[in-house]
Motif scaffolding. Sequence first.
Motif, PDB file in Angstrom:
ATOM      1  N   ALA A  44       6.931  -1.800   9.686  1.00 23.40           N
ATOM      2  CA  ALA A  44       6.931  -3.681  10.469  1.00 23.40           C
ATOM      3  C   ALA A  44       7.167  -4.152   8.981  1.00 23.40           C
ATOM      4  CB  ALA A  44       6.072  -3.444  11.391  1.00 23.40           C
ATOM      5  N   ASN A  45       7.325  -4.211   8.132  1.00 23.95           N
ATOM      6  CA  ASN A  45       7.331  -5.089   7.365  1.00 23.95           C
ATOM      7  C   ASN A  45       8.016  -4.355   5.599  1.00 23.95           C
ATOM      8  OD1 ASN A  45       7.712  -7.903   5.425  1.00 23.95           O
ATOM      9  ND2 ASN A  45       5.390  -8.361   6.370  1.00 23.95           N
ATOM     10  N   PRO A  46       8.679  -3.662   5.830  1.00 21.63           N
ATOM     11  CA  PRO A  46       9.373  -3.442   4.730  1.00 21.63           C
ATOM     12  C   PRO A  46       9.316  -3.621   3.414  1.00 21.63           C
ATOM     13  CG  PRO A  46      10.730  -3.333   6.671  1.00 21.63           C
ATOM     14  CD  PRO A  46       9.866  -3.746   6.793  1.00 21.63           C
ATOM     15  N   ALA A  47       8.585  -5.062   3.258  1.00 20.50           N
ATOM     16  CA  ALA A  47       8.803  -6.056   2.086  1.00 20.50           C
ATOM     17  C   ALA A  47       7.677  -5.643   1.404  1.00 20.50           C
ATOM     18  CB  ALA A  47       8.811  -7.379   2.283  1.00 20.50           C
ATOM     19  N   PRO A  50       7.075  -2.126  -1.896  1.00 22.20           N
ATOM     20  CA  PRO A  50       6.090  -1.833  -2.933  1.00 22.20           C
ATOM     21  C   PRO A  50       4.592  -1.939  -3.548  1.00 22.20           C
ATOM     22  CG  PRO A  50       8.126  -3.748  -2.817  1.00 22.20           C
ATOM     23  CD  PRO A  50       7.727  -3.412  -1.356  1.00 22.20           C
ATOM     24  N   TYR A  51       4.077  -2.623  -2.626  1.00 23.44           N
ATOM     25  CA  TYR A  51       2.761  -2.672  -2.845  1.00 23.44           C
ATOM     26  C   TYR A  51       1.825  -1.198  -1.778  1.00 23.44           C
ATOM     27  CZ  TYR A  51       5.018  -7.570  -3.714  1.00 23.44           C
ATOM     28  OH  TYR A  51       5.668  -8.152  -4.199  1.00 23.44           O
ATOM     29  N   GLU A  52       2.414  -0.496  -1.057  1.00 16.76           N
ATOM     30  CA  GLU A  52       2.087  -0.115  -0.702  1.00 16.76           C
ATOM     31  C   GLU A  52       0.664   0.904  -1.849  1.00 16.76           C
ATOM     32  OE1 GLU A  52       2.812   4.088   1.607  1.00 16.76           O
ATOM     33  OE2 GLU A  52       4.046   3.248   0.552  1.00 16.76           O
ATOM     34  N   GLU A  53       0.825   1.069  -2.556  1.00 12.73           N
ATOM     35  CA  GLU A  53      -0.519   2.420  -3.329  1.00 12.73           C
ATOM     36  C   GLU A  53      -1.625   0.942  -3.445  1.00 12.73           C
ATOM     37  OE1 GLU A  53      -1.055   5.191  -3.922  1.00 12.73           O
ATOM     38  OE2 GLU A  53       1.133   5.218  -2.537  1.00 12.73           O
ATOM     39  N   VAL A  54      -1.155   0.035  -3.572  1.00  8.97           N
ATOM     40  CA  VAL A  54      -2.140  -1.989  -3.646  1.00  8.97           C
ATOM     41  C   VAL A  54      -3.417  -1.630  -2.523  1.00  8.97           C
ATOM     42  CG1 VAL A  54      -2.568  -3.384  -4.068  1.00  8.97           C
ATOM     43  CG2 VAL A  54      -1.312  -2.780  -5.804  1.00  8.97           C
ATOM     44  N   MET A  55      -2.242  -1.336  -1.449  1.00 10.60           N
ATOM     45  CA  MET A  55      -2.690  -1.266  -0.467  1.00 10.60           C
ATOM     46  C   MET A  55      -3.740  -0.551   0.395  1.00 10.60           C
ATOM     47  SD  MET A  55       0.287  -3.726   1.959  1.00 10.60           S
ATOM     48  CE  MET A  55      -0.639  -3.208   3.365  1.00 10.60           C
ATOM     49  N   ARG A  56      -3.075   0.869  -0.066  1.00  9.65           N
ATOM     50  CA  ARG A  56      -3.856   2.004  -0.330  1.00  9.65           C
ATOM     51  C   ARG A  56      -5.040   1.786  -1.057  1.00  9.65           C
ATOM     52  NH1 ARG A  56      -0.394   5.195  -0.365  1.00  9.65           N
ATOM     53  NH2 ARG A  56       0.000   5.734   1.704  1.00  9.65           N
ATOM     54  N   GLY A  57      -5.044   2.043  -1.874  1.00  5.52           N
ATOM     55  CA  GLY A  57      -6.610   1.966  -2.760  1.00  5.52           C
ATOM     56  C   GLY A  57      -7.830   0.322  -2.849  1.00  5.52           C
TER      57      GLY A  57
END
Length: 143
Positions: A44-47, A50-57
């Motif tokens: 929903a928010n492709p911006a 780049p933070y996907e792994e930070v969010m997953r962590g």
Amino acid sequence: MSADPAAAQSRSHAAAAEEMLTAMQARQMFEDAREGALRAQISANPALAPYEEVMRGFFDDFLTWEAVHDDYVRLHMARFTEAELRELAAFYRTPLGRRMAEESAALGVELSLVGQRIVESNQAELVRRITAVTNGAADSGGW
């Protein structure tokens, strides 16, 4: 000194909730739903990509089964009797119940994406309505 019947009943009710959560594979459902929600949020928010792994962590550190477990038990106890929880546990041990448990997280993600798609496809109308309210409030001195 005799045991407290209310405490014993509460423990029994909690045990029934635990039994149901185990039978429905709630931990796996929670983890699958958490991952699906993360993917949906990034979609929903492709911006945010780049933070996907930070969010997953972050989720791995804080949004864990251990962090939500007691609330899951409490919420199920509040909504279902002990007998109902035991019936649900029995259902989740059936082939159809196991299938329901396996499909629930994916269905939840897919259904949220349906809602997201509908809102996105009608976003111009939402903006129009917000603008109309904002302009009306500004015209009446409310803004």
